[in-house]
Design an enzyme around this catalytic site. Structure first.
Site, PDB file in Angstrom:
ATOM      1  N   ARG A   1       4.941   5.719  -5.741  1.00 51.91           N
ATOM      2  CA  ARG A   1       3.982   5.945  -4.646  1.00 51.91           C
ATOM      3  C   ARG A   1       3.195   7.201  -5.002  1.00 51.91           C
ATOM      4  O   ARG A   1       3.777   8.264  -5.224  1.00 51.91           O
ATOM      5  CB  ARG A   1       4.680   6.145  -3.304  1.00 51.91           C
ATOM      6  CG  ARG A   1       3.704   6.734  -2.272  1.00 51.91           C
ATOM      7  CD  ARG A   1       4.247   6.777  -0.871  1.00 51.91           C
ATOM      8  NE  ARG A   1       4.292   5.455  -0.292  1.00 51.91           N
ATOM      9  CZ  ARG A   1       4.382   5.226   1.021  1.00 51.91           C
ATOM     10  NH1 ARG A   1       4.416   6.227   1.877  1.00 51.91           N
ATOM     11  NH2 ARG A   1       4.425   3.999   1.485  1.00 51.91           N
TER      12      ARG A   1
ATOM     13  N   HIS B   1      -1.615  -1.290  -1.285  1.00 51.28           N
ATOM     14  CA  HIS B   1      -0.235  -1.162  -0.783  1.00 51.28           C
ATOM     15  C   HIS B   1       0.382  -2.574  -0.742  1.00 51.28           C
ATOM     16  O   HIS B   1       0.657  -3.115   0.326  1.00 51.28           O
ATOM     17  CB  HIS B   1      -0.266  -0.534   0.614  1.00 51.28           C
ATOM     18  CG  HIS B   1       1.061  -0.037   1.106  1.00 51.28           C
ATOM     19  ND1 HIS B   1       2.195  -0.006   0.326  1.00 51.28           N
ATOM     20  CD2 HIS B   1       1.439   0.465   2.323  1.00 51.28           C
ATOM     21  CE1 HIS B   1       3.201   0.478   1.024  1.00 51.28           C
ATOM     22  NE2 HIS B   1       2.772   0.765   2.241  1.00 51.28           N
TER      23      HIS B   1
ATOM     24  N   GLN C   1       3.635  -3.752   1.261  1.00 49.64           N
ATOM     25  CA  GLN C   1       3.436  -3.812   2.714  1.00 49.64           C
ATOM     26  C   GLN C   1       2.909  -5.186   3.132  1.00 49.64           C
ATOM     27  O   GLN C   1       3.304  -5.736   4.166  1.00 49.64           O
ATOM     28  CB  GLN C   1       2.464  -2.706   3.143  1.00 49.64           C
ATOM     29  CG  GLN C   1       2.126  -2.716   4.621  1.00 49.64           C
ATOM     30  CD  GLN C   1       3.275  -2.281   5.510  1.00 49.64           C
ATOM     31  OE1 GLN C   1       3.879  -1.242   5.290  1.00 49.64           O
ATOM     32  NE2 GLN C   1       3.579  -3.074   6.535  1.00 49.64           N
TER      33      GLN C   1
ATOM     34  N   ASP D   1      -4.375   0.352  11.146  1.00 49.39           N
ATOM     35  CA  ASP D   1      -3.692   1.375  10.341  1.00 49.39           C
ATOM     36  C   ASP D   1      -4.260   2.724  10.774  1.00 49.39           C
ATOM     37  O   ASP D   1      -5.262   2.772  11.509  1.00 49.39           O
ATOM     38  CB  ASP D   1      -3.970   1.102   8.846  1.00 49.39           C
ATOM     39  CG  ASP D   1      -3.307   2.105   7.913  1.00 49.39           C
ATOM     40  OD1 ASP D   1      -2.338   2.775   8.334  1.00 49.39           O
ATOM     41  OD2 ASP D   1      -3.750   2.231   6.751  1.00 49.39           O
TER      42      ASP D   1
ATOM     43  N   CYS E   1       1.166  -1.075   9.913  1.00 54.92           N
ATOM     44  CA  CYS E   1       2.110  -0.767   8.835  1.00 54.92           C
ATOM     45  C   CYS E   1       3.004   0.423   9.167  1.00 54.92           C
ATOM     46  O   CYS E   1       4.084   0.554   8.608  1.00 54.92           O
ATOM     47  CB  CYS E   1       1.353  -0.525   7.529  1.00 54.92           C
ATOM     48  SG  CYS E   1       0.042   0.700   7.675  1.00 54.92           S
TER      49      CYS E   1
ATOM     50  N   ARG F   1       9.892  -4.824   5.591  1.00 57.14           N
ATOM     51  CA  ARG F   1       9.622  -4.124   4.336  1.00 57.14           C
ATOM     52  C   ARG F   1      10.835  -4.244   3.407  1.00 57.14           C
ATOM     53  O   ARG F   1      10.704  -4.412   2.205  1.00 57.14           O
ATOM     54  CB  ARG F   1       9.353  -2.627   4.586  1.00 57.14           C
ATOM     55  CG  ARG F   1       8.114  -2.295   5.415  1.00 57.14           C
ATOM     56  CD  ARG F   1       6.840  -2.735   4.755  1.00 57.14           C
ATOM     57  NE  ARG F   1       6.702  -2.284   3.378  1.00 57.14           N
ATOM     58  CZ  ARG F   1       6.481  -1.017   2.982  1.00 57.14           C
ATOM     59  NH1 ARG F   1       6.325  -0.066   3.861  1.00 57.14           N
ATOM     60  NH2 ARG F   1       6.381  -0.715   1.704  1.00 57.14           N
TER      61      ARG F   1
HETATM   62  N1  NVA Z   1      -3.412   3.974   4.845  1.00 53.00           N
HETATM   63  C1  NVA Z   1      -2.167   4.666   5.034  1.00 53.00           C
HETATM   64  C2  NVA Z   1      -1.030   3.715   4.886  1.00 53.00           C
HETATM   65  C3  NVA Z   1       0.331   4.330   5.154  1.00 53.00           C
HETATM   66  C4  NVA Z   1       1.448   3.354   5.002  1.00 53.00           C
HETATM   67  C5  NVA Z   1      -2.063   5.821   4.058  1.00 53.00           C
HETATM   68  O1  NVA Z   1      -2.357   5.627   2.882  1.00 53.00           O
HETATM   69  O2  NVA Z   1      -1.708   6.930   4.471  1.00 53.00           O
HETATM   70  N1   CP Z   2       4.287   1.549   5.908  1.00 52.78           N
HETATM   71  C1   CP Z   2       4.735   2.464   5.041  1.00 52.78           C
HETATM   72  O1   CP Z   2       4.458   2.400   3.844  1.00 52.78           O
HETATM   73  O2   CP Z   2       5.522   3.415   5.585  1.00 52.78           O
HETATM   74  P1   CP Z   2       6.036   4.745   4.854  1.00 52.78           P
HETATM   75  O3   CP Z   2       4.824   5.587   4.577  1.00 52.78           O
HETATM   76  O4   CP Z   2       6.973   5.365   5.838  1.00 52.78           O
HETATM   77  O5   CP Z   2       6.708   4.362   3.574  1.00 52.78           O
END
Ligand code: NVA
Ligand code: CP
Length: 330
Positions: A106, A133, A136, A229, A270, A315
């Site tokens: 990540r 992502h 997800q 989101d 998400c 997830r």
């Molecule tokens: N768009 C958000 C998704 C988090 C799961 C981010 O990248 O922070």
């Molecule tokens: N939805 C998601 O990716 O959650 P986290 O950021 O907690 O991993």
């Protein structure tokens, strides 16, 4: 030809066919039922995986860990490695590839997760980048299959909010691959990269999907799913003022849910979500902008239409499917 994903990386859903995504969803449904039945698995026995995190996480990190343990794998969580600081990504990938059977990453750049896959020689799973992502999306599709009693290619899916972020991009890809009707509801300034849209419109021609973008909230009519989101993604924290101005009209609230005309329409997110003032960031936003809720009203978030915690649980089942399919014993 039977689907075989052994040895494959999972970097973006663009790399996967409709049949391959279907296979992963079916496997996830089976693995979920297996866990519900209390059956401990060994499909990942003897496997070692590493979870590399440059950004924060609750669900993704825990999903990988629990999924690994459930099927007998060992895992290492690494958030303070030498990578990029004292050691190049290429060298780190070559080292990790010697220790581990699979790598979750990540971080910020999609090119980094791609380089890890290129140099490690083992499957790499994208746990979120600025661009995509994909794990997800599998959880989202599984949740839709559990709660919307129609085949995916009959589902009208509305994504309201920042349509050019990692979630907007990835949901459009997932919808295109699965033949869904995808509506991106956003101000024009936040429509996605037209190149990606054109690419997905090509996919849609083969799957029967429909992809549209609109600024008009009335276009939620007939939706089976409304998804949103956060308005400001990780790494963009200097953009709250501009995003709030653009996105306030697109908050998912009871009025928007009602406009679908579908009493069975579900709400997905998400997570994490700013729907109340129970977070440090939420309170900072309140102090600065006077908002008590952001992308979704607390009312909708807590309503019976909201399936966000089933989605969060999924997830784990879907990530397990990705690992079993790519590095599992069978
Ligand atoms: N768009 C958000 C998704 C988090 C799961 C981010 O990248 O922070
Ligand atoms: N939805 C998601 O990716 O959650 P986290 O950021 O907690 O991993």
């Amino acid at each position: 030809m039977p689907v075989n994903l052994k040895g494959r990386s999972f970097l973006t859903l663009k790399d996967f066919s409709t049949e391959e995504i279907r296979y992963l969803l079916d496997l996830a449904h089976d693995l979920k039922a297996k866990k519900r039945a209390g059956i401990k698995g060994d499909l990942l026995a003897g496997r070692n995986i590493v979870l590399l995190f440059e950004k924060t996480s609750t669900r993704t990190r825990c999903a990988f860990e629990v999924a690994a343990y459930d099927e007998g794998a060992n895992c290492t969580f690494l958030s303070n490695s030498q990578m990029g600081k004292k050691e190049s990504l290429e060298d780190t990938a070559k080292v990790l590839g010697r220790f581990y059977d699979g790598i979750e990453f990540r971080g910020f750049k999609q090119s980094d997760v791609e380089l890890l896959a290129k140099y490690s020689g083992v499957p790499v799973w994208n746990g979120l980048t600025d661009l995509y992502h994909p794990t997800q999306i599998l959880a989202d599709l599984l949740t839709i299959e559990e709660h919307v009693h129609k085949p995916l290619n009959k589902v009208k899916f509305v994504y309201a909010g920042d349509a050019r972020n990692n979630m907007g991009n990835s949901l459009m890809i997932g919808a295109a691959k699965m033949g869904m009707e995808f509506v991106g509801l956003a101000p024009k300034a936040l429509f996605p990269d037209p190149k990606l849209v054109a690419e997905m419109e090509e996919v849609a021609k083969t799957t029967g999907a429909r992809i549209t973008f609109t600024e008009n909230i009335d276009d939620v009519k007939g939706a089976d799913v409304i998804y949103t989101d956060v308005w400001v993604s990780m790494g963009e924290e200097d953009q709250f003022a501009e995003r709030i101005e653009l996105l306030e009209p697109y908050r998912v609230n009871a009025e928007m849910m009602k406009k679908t005309g579908n009493p069975d329409c579900i709400f997905l997110h998400c997570l994490p979500s700013f729907h109340d003032l129970e977070t440090i960031v939420g309170r900072q936003i309140y102090d600065q902008f006077g908002l008590t809720e952001m992308e979704v009203s607390d009312e909708v978030f807590r309503s019976s239409a909201s399936k966000v915690f089933d989605e969060a649980e999924n997830r784990m089942h879907t990530i397990k499917a990705v690992m079993v399919a790519t590095i599992g014993r069978q």
